[in-house]
Enzyme design. Structure first.
Site, PDB file in Angstrom:
ATOM      1  NE  ARG A  59      22.094  50.468  27.281  1.00  0.00           N
ATOM      2  CZ  ARG A  59      23.000  50.909  28.144  1.00  0.00           C
ATOM      3  NH1 ARG A  59      23.339  52.175  28.168  1.00  0.00           N
ATOM      4  NH2 ARG A  59      23.575  50.074  28.985  1.00  0.00           N
ATOM      5  CD  GLU A  70      24.286  50.235  24.594  1.00  0.00           C
ATOM      6  OE1 GLU A  70      24.100  49.107  25.081  1.00  0.00           O
ATOM      7  OE2 GLU A  70      24.852  51.159  25.204  1.00  0.00           O
ATOM      8  CG  ASP A 241      27.769  48.387  30.155  1.00  0.00           C
ATOM      9  OD1 ASP A 241      28.361  47.429  29.604  1.00  0.00           O
ATOM     10  OD2 ASP A 241      28.161  49.554  30.055  1.00  0.00           O
TER      11      ASP A 241
HETATM   12  P1  NAD Z   1      38.109  51.783  30.236  1.00  0.00           P
HETATM   13  O1  NAD Z   1      38.390  50.836  29.112  1.00  0.00           O
HETATM   14  O2  NAD Z   1      38.655  53.163  30.176  1.00  0.00           O
HETATM   15  O3  NAD Z   1      38.601  51.129  31.608  1.00  0.00           O
HETATM   16  C1  NAD Z   1      38.347  49.797  31.969  1.00  0.00           C
HETATM   17  C2  NAD Z   1      39.463  49.330  32.880  1.00  0.00           C
HETATM   18  O4  NAD Z   1      39.127  48.027  33.351  1.00  0.00           O
HETATM   19  C3  NAD Z   1      40.814  49.226  32.182  1.00  0.00           C
HETATM   20  O5  NAD Z   1      41.781  50.018  32.835  1.00  0.00           O
HETATM   21  C4  NAD Z   1      41.151  47.737  32.256  1.00  0.00           C
HETATM   22  O6  NAD Z   1      42.534  47.473  32.394  1.00  0.00           O
HETATM   23  C5  NAD Z   1      40.350  47.314  33.496  1.00  0.00           C
HETATM   24  N1  NAD Z   1      40.071  45.887  33.597  1.00  0.00           N
HETATM   25  C6  NAD Z   1      39.647  45.037  32.631  1.00  0.00           C
HETATM   26  N2  NAD Z   1      39.503  43.789  33.145  1.00  0.00           N
HETATM   27  C7  NAD Z   1      39.808  43.882  34.467  1.00  0.00           C
HETATM   28  C8  NAD Z   1      39.849  42.930  35.538  1.00  0.00           C
HETATM   29  N3  NAD Z   1      39.534  41.647  35.332  1.00  0.00           N
HETATM   30  N4  NAD Z   1      40.191  43.367  36.777  1.00  0.00           N
HETATM   31  C9  NAD Z   1      40.530  44.670  36.993  1.00  0.00           C
HETATM   32  N5  NAD Z   1      40.533  45.611  36.011  1.00  0.00           N
HETATM   33  C10 NAD Z   1      40.168  45.214  34.763  1.00  0.00           C
HETATM   34  O7  NAD Z   1      36.505  51.809  30.383  1.00  0.00           O
HETATM   35  P2  NAD Z   1      35.591  52.863  31.167  1.00  0.00           P
HETATM   36  O8  NAD Z   1      35.166  53.959  30.253  1.00  0.00           O
HETATM   37  O9  NAD Z   1      36.228  53.184  32.467  1.00  0.00           O
HETATM   38  O10 NAD Z   1      34.310  51.962  31.403  1.00  0.00           O
HETATM   39  C11 NAD Z   1      34.376  50.852  32.264  1.00  0.00           C
HETATM   40  C12 NAD Z   1      33.145  50.001  32.099  1.00  0.00           C
HETATM   41  O11 NAD Z   1      31.999  50.713  32.546  1.00  0.00           O
HETATM   42  C13 NAD Z   1      32.860  49.613  30.647  1.00  0.00           C
HETATM   43  O12 NAD Z   1      32.512  48.253  30.621  1.00  0.00           O
HETATM   44  C14 NAD Z   1      31.676  50.487  30.254  1.00  0.00           C
HETATM   45  O13 NAD Z   1      30.883  49.863  29.286  1.00  0.00           O
HETATM   46  C15 NAD Z   1      30.982  50.622  31.573  1.00  0.00           C
HETATM   47  N6  NAD Z   1      30.157  51.825  31.723  1.00  0.00           N
HETATM   48  C16 NAD Z   1      28.977  51.699  32.360  1.00  0.00           C
HETATM   49  C17 NAD Z   1      28.200  52.809  32.584  1.00  0.00           C
HETATM   50  C18 NAD Z   1      26.913  52.672  33.337  1.00  0.00           C
HETATM   51  O14 NAD Z   1      26.108  53.601  33.354  1.00  0.00           O
HETATM   52  N7  NAD Z   1      26.685  51.584  34.014  1.00  0.00           N
HETATM   53  C19 NAD Z   1      28.603  54.066  32.109  1.00  0.00           C
HETATM   54  C20 NAD Z   1      29.851  54.172  31.488  1.00  0.00           C
HETATM   55  C21 NAD Z   1      30.622  53.035  31.300  1.00  0.00           C
END
Ligand code: NAD
Length: 354
Positions: A59, A70, A241
């Site tokens: 991407r 992205e 990611d």
């Molecule tokens: P979000 O911000 O809604 O939730 C993230 C959560 O992680 C929060 O509740 C936060 O308090 C918690 N957190 C942060 N640091 C932490 C730690 N050290 N220990 C425990 N909890 C912790 O985000 P989201 O939409 O749920 O996305 C989560 C992650 O997944 C993001 O980094 C996003 O970029 C990634 N993501 C990846 C994909 C993929 O295809 N791989 C798809 C969507 C999102």
């Protein structure tokens, strides 16, 4: 007179079906959340099986101090799709979503879009679906307990997908913010899952055969250390990611059999950015196609180093396109100029003047 390409009538070409957030929610509730995740998982798996038919590219990312924006394009020769997505870990504290997205599906033969859709909800569904596809092939077959580390926007979708598609019975939640865990526990009540809220990642991982890490922080975090991961576990690492944004200690990677979506993208964005560029990894599609081994023993640690790949969004858009047309949950968007004479674009504009 205009000749419509293939099967489309001219009137259908002029308007583009648009799936708003509201209509996306209608489409999902029409079939059920878990059922939608399962249907998208089946599409993702079917599209992984024809991996060679897709144009693939890492991407295109625009990084800033706050996050990343992205574009994720792909095509199978018949349809072209792309997703616009952002990732801004500091957004949540400011009252915004960490991840928002929208996407387009177009016909390759005439280049006309056939769908414009919200993809914030759809990304959560497809990320759960992709996790399910990987776990179907890599997790221990008798897995019944899953840990969810990070209880933000993606969390409940993951839990429901694993319950419905893999028979997970208990989900053990942990988040550094107890309010996030309380929210997830509330939302998962009554879904048939036993929900256990934990006060540490270690506690959440007790007895879990599948561990999903889904945290958001723009740094090389250590959500899991090496001593926390026992033999035989399947790790579903979603949150790391982006360059400089990982969740697992490097030593865990060295003990794991690692599976990725598309190596040229994951080497830059995934957990494996911590490893040498030639460290062996297996492409998930090969496991699905039966040309590479998945889990090779009960004691192996399997790691799905998920970053999210364009073909998964393409699969999700194809599913929503079909469902939108089936249910009628869309509106026609006047998005394409449509002069009677295709060359008289100016005339159309001139005639529209008061
Ligand atoms: P979000 O911000 O809604 O939730 C993230 C959560 O992680 C929060 O509740 C936060 O308090 C918690 N957190 C942060 N640091 C932490 C730690 N050290 N220990 C425990 N909890 C912790 O985000 P989201 O939409 O749920 O996305 C989560 C992650 O997944 C993001 O980094 C996003 O970029 C990634 N993501 C990846 C994909 C993929 O295809 N791989 C798809 C969507 C999102």
């Amino acid at each position: 007179m205009r000749v419509a390409p293939h099967d489309l009538a001219p009137s259908e070409l002029a308007f583009v079906p648009f799936v708003s957030v509201e209509n996306m929610m209608r489409i999902v509730h029409d079939a059920g959340v878990a059922e939608t995740i399962a249907a998208i998982a089946d599409r993702i798996e079917a599209d992984f099986l024809r991996w060679e038919s897709f144009d693939k590219t890492p991407r295109v990312a625009a990084h800033s101090e706050e996050g990343v924006i992205e574009l994720m394009p792909t095509s199978d020769g018949e349809f072209y799709g792309f997703k616009y997505v952002n990732g801004h870990p500091a957004n949540m504290a400011r009252g915004f979503q960490t991840v928002t997205a929208f996407g387009v599906l177009a016909r390759v033969d005439n280049g006309y879009p056939v769908l414009l859709s919200e993809m914030t909800v759809l990304t959560a569904l497809r990320t759960a679906a992709a996790s399910v596809v990987a776990a179907r092939h890599l997790a221990p077959k008798d897995a019944r307990v899953m840990a969810m580390i990070g209880n933000g926007a993606q969390c409940e979708f993951q839990a429901l997908g694993f319950r419905h598609c893999l028979g997970i019975e208990e989900v053990r939640l942990y988040d550094i913010d107890p309010a996030a865990t309380a929210k997830a526990a509330r939302n998962l009540a009554g879904t048939g899952l036993t929900v256990t809220s934990c006060d540490s990642a270690e506690a959440a991982m007790e007895g879990a055969q599948i561990v999903t890490t889904c945290t958001a922080d723009k740094k090389q975090a250590t959500i899991l250390t090496d001593n926390m991961v026992g033999a035989g576990v399947h790790l579903n690492a979603i949150g790391g990611d982006c360059p400089g944004k990982t969740e697992l200690h490097r030593d865990i990677l060295l003990r794991s059999d690692i599976f990725v979506e598309y190596p040229p993208q994951t080497r830059v964005e995934g957990e494996i950015q911590q490893l040498d560029p030639d460290h062996p990894v297996t492409e998930l599609w090969q496991v699905i196609a039966g040309t590479a081994p998945g889990r090779t023993g009960r004691d192996r640690i399997t790691l799905f180093d998920s970053v999210g790949f364009a073909t998964e969004d393409f699969s999700a858009l194809r599913h929503i396109h079909a469902e939108a047309l089936r249910t009628g949950h869309y509106v026609d968007l006047d998005m394409l100029a449509d002069p009677d004479d295709p060359r008289d674009l100016f005339g159309m504009l001139a005639r529209a003047k008061g």
